[in-house]
Write a protein that holds these residues in place. Structure first.
Motif, PDB file in Angstrom:
ATOM      1  N   LEU A  31      14.121 -75.382 -91.377  1.00  0.00           N
ATOM      2  CA  LEU A  31      14.411 -74.341 -90.396  1.00  0.00           C
ATOM      3  C   LEU A  31      15.501 -74.820 -89.437  1.00  0.00           C
ATOM      4  N   ALA A  32      16.476 -73.939 -89.170  1.00  0.00           N
ATOM      5  CA  ALA A  32      17.576 -74.288 -88.274  1.00  0.00           C
ATOM      6  C   ALA A  32      17.574 -73.454 -87.003  1.00  0.00           C
ATOM      7  N   ALA A  33      17.333 -72.131 -87.119  1.00  0.00           N
ATOM      8  CA  ALA A  33      17.390 -71.274 -85.935  1.00  0.00           C
ATOM      9  C   ALA A  33      16.669 -69.971 -86.223  1.00  0.00           C
ATOM     10  N   GLN A  34      16.157 -69.369 -85.150  1.00  0.00           N
ATOM     11  CA  GLN A  34      15.549 -68.051 -85.242  1.00  0.00           C
ATOM     12  C   GLN A  34      15.985 -67.217 -84.050  1.00  0.00           C
ATOM     13  N   ALA A  35      16.130 -65.902 -84.286  1.00  0.00           N
ATOM     14  CA  ALA A  35      16.481 -64.980 -83.205  1.00  0.00           C
ATOM     15  C   ALA A  35      15.683 -63.697 -83.393  1.00  0.00           C
ATOM     16  N   ARG A  36      15.357 -63.075 -82.281  1.00  0.00           N
ATOM     17  CA  ARG A  36      14.608 -61.813 -82.337  1.00  0.00           C
ATOM     18  C   ARG A  36      15.281 -60.797 -81.429  1.00  0.00           C
ATOM     19  N   VAL A  37      15.433 -59.585 -81.944  1.00  0.00           N
ATOM     20  CA  VAL A  37      16.008 -58.480 -81.179  1.00  0.00           C
ATOM     21  C   VAL A  37      14.910 -57.455 -80.955  1.00  0.00           C
ATOM     22  N   GLU A  38      14.607 -57.158 -79.700  1.00  0.00           N
ATOM     23  CA  GLU A  38      13.525 -56.233 -79.392  1.00  0.00           C
ATOM     24  C   GLU A  38      13.929 -54.795 -79.713  1.00  0.00           C
ATOM     25  N   PRO A  39      12.947 -53.942 -80.054  1.00  0.00           N
ATOM     26  CA  PRO A  39      13.276 -52.547 -80.387  1.00  0.00           C
ATOM     27  C   PRO A  39      13.808 -51.790 -79.184  1.00  0.00           C
ATOM     28  N   THR A  40      14.700 -50.861 -79.460  1.00  0.00           N
ATOM     29  CA  THR A  40      15.248 -49.997 -78.418  1.00  0.00           C
ATOM     30  C   THR A  40      15.198 -48.550 -78.900  1.00  0.00           C
ATOM     31  N   GLY A  41      15.224 -47.621 -77.961  1.00  0.00           N
ATOM     32  CA  GLY A  41      15.254 -46.208 -78.309  1.00  0.00           C
ATOM     33  C   GLY A  41      14.062 -45.807 -79.149  1.00  0.00           C
ATOM     34  N   GLN A  42      14.352 -45.210 -80.321  1.00  0.00           N
ATOM     35  CA  GLN A  42      13.301 -44.732 -81.213  1.00  0.00           C
ATOM     36  C   GLN A  42      12.802 -45.803 -82.180  1.00  0.00           C
ATOM     37  N   GLN A  43      13.346 -47.007 -82.086  1.00  0.00           N
ATOM     38  CA  GLN A  43      12.929 -48.066 -83.004  1.00  0.00           C
ATOM     39  C   GLN A  43      11.477 -48.453 -82.748  1.00  0.00           C
ATOM     40  N   ARG A  44      10.736 -48.626 -83.830  1.00  0.00           N
ATOM     41  CA  ARG A  44       9.322 -48.987 -83.710  1.00  0.00           C
ATOM     42  C   ARG A  44       9.119 -50.497 -83.734  1.00  0.00           C
ATOM     43  N   TRP A  45       9.954 -51.186 -84.514  1.00  0.00           N
ATOM     44  CA  TRP A  45       9.789 -52.634 -84.679  1.00  0.00           C
ATOM     45  C   TRP A  45      11.031 -53.374 -84.202  1.00  0.00           C
ATOM     46  N   GLY A  46      10.800 -54.584 -83.703  1.00  0.00           N
ATOM     47  CA  GLY A  46      11.912 -55.475 -83.451  1.00  0.00           C
ATOM     48  C   GLY A  46      12.431 -56.051 -84.756  1.00  0.00           C
TER      49      GLY A  46
END
Length: 226
Positions: A198-213
Motif C-alpha cells: 500500500l502506498a496511498a489512499q484518498a477519500r472524496v465525500e459525497p456531495t449533492g445527490q451522491q449517496r456514497w463517497g
C-alpha cells in the motif's frame, strides 16, 4: 477435481458481461469521459502515470474495466502505453470507435491475457466493485502475477461498509448487475494479502445527490530491493 467456485465465478462474469452489453450505448453516451475535470481524480491519475513512467515507461499498463475508453485515452495522453480490457464486447467496440488509435480487447480481470511480470501498471476505476468478496483475492493475485516488480496499481471504488446492491434495470434495459462496496481499510487488507504494498489512499465525500463517497487506493508490487 472440480473447483466448487468455478460455476459461481462463471455466473457473475456472464451476468456482468451481458448487463454491460445491454447498457453500453446509453452508458457511453452519458459517460464519454467519466473523470470530467475532477481535481482529485485528475491528480491521482497524473500521479499514477508519473509513477509508472518512473518505474519503466516501456512496460504497458492495463486499464481493467475500460468501458468507453476515456481512462485509457487519458493515460496515453500522459505518456503511458495503456490499453483497455473490458468484459463487454459492445463496450470494447464503442471504445475502439471513440479511440481508434488505441488498443482495446475483450477480457476478464479474473484471468488477464498477459505474461507473468510484464505490466508496468494496472488501473481499475469502479470495476472491482462488481467482484464478490470471495473472488476479489484471486483478482488481486492475478494483478500481482501480471505486474513487473515495481508495477503500480490504482483502484477507485464507492466507499461503504459492506454494502451489496443488485440492480435489475438501468437505462430502461433489463440487467442483473451486482455492486459490492467496501471501505478503504477493507481494500487495503485485500491488497496486502495479495502481496501488494500500500502506498496511498484518498477519500472524496459525497456531495449533492451522491449517496456514497469515492475512495482511491494506490499500491505497487514490491521490487527485489524492498
Amino acid at each position: 477435481m472440480t473447483d466448487p467456485n468455478a460455476a459461481v465465478t462463471a455466473d457473475f462474469i456472464e451476468a456482468t458481461r451481458s448487463s454491460y452489453d445491454a447498457i453500453a450505448p446509453a452508458y457511453s453516451a452519458e459517460h464519454p469521459d467519466g473523470l470530467g475535470e475532477g481535481p482529485v481524480e485528475t491528480a491521482l491519475l497524473t500521479a499514477f502515470a508519473e509513477l509508472v513512467r518512473t518505474a519503466g515507461a516501456e512496460a504497458p499498463v492495463a486499464d481493467v474495466g475500460s468501458g468507453p475508453g476515456y481512462v485509457t485515452a487519458r493515460l496515453n495522453a500522459l505518456g503511458v502505453q495503456a490499453f483497455g480490457i473490458d468484459l463487454s464486447p459492445h463496450m470494447v467496440a464503442l471504445a475502439r470507435e471513440a479511440h481508434p488509435r488505441l488498443r482495446f480487447q475483450v477480457g476478464s480481470m479474473t484471468s488477464l491475457d498477459v505474461a507473468d511480470g510484464t505490466l508496468g501498471g494496472i488501473i481499475a476505476l469502479y470495476s472491482t466493485i462488481h467482484i464478490p468478496d470471495a473472488d476479489l483475492p484471486r483478482v488481486l493475485a492475478e494483478f500481482h502475477r501480471a505486474l513487473r516488480p515495481g508495477g503500480q496499481v490504482l483502484l477507485a471504488f464507492q466507499a461503504s461498509e459492506g454494502e451489496h446492491i443488485h440492480m435489475t434495470e438501468r437505462y430502461g434495459q433489463e440487467i442483473a448487475l451486482d455492486y459490492y462496496f467496501r471501505t478503504p481499510a477493507r481494500i487495503a487488507t485485500f491488497l496486502t494479502e495479495a502481496g501488494l504494498t500500500l502506498a496511498a489512499q484518498a477519500r472524496v465525500e459525497p456531495t449533492g445527490q451522491q449517496r456514497w463517497g469515492r475512495a482511491f487506493t494506490l499500491a505497487h508490487k514490491p521490487s527485489a530491493s524492498e
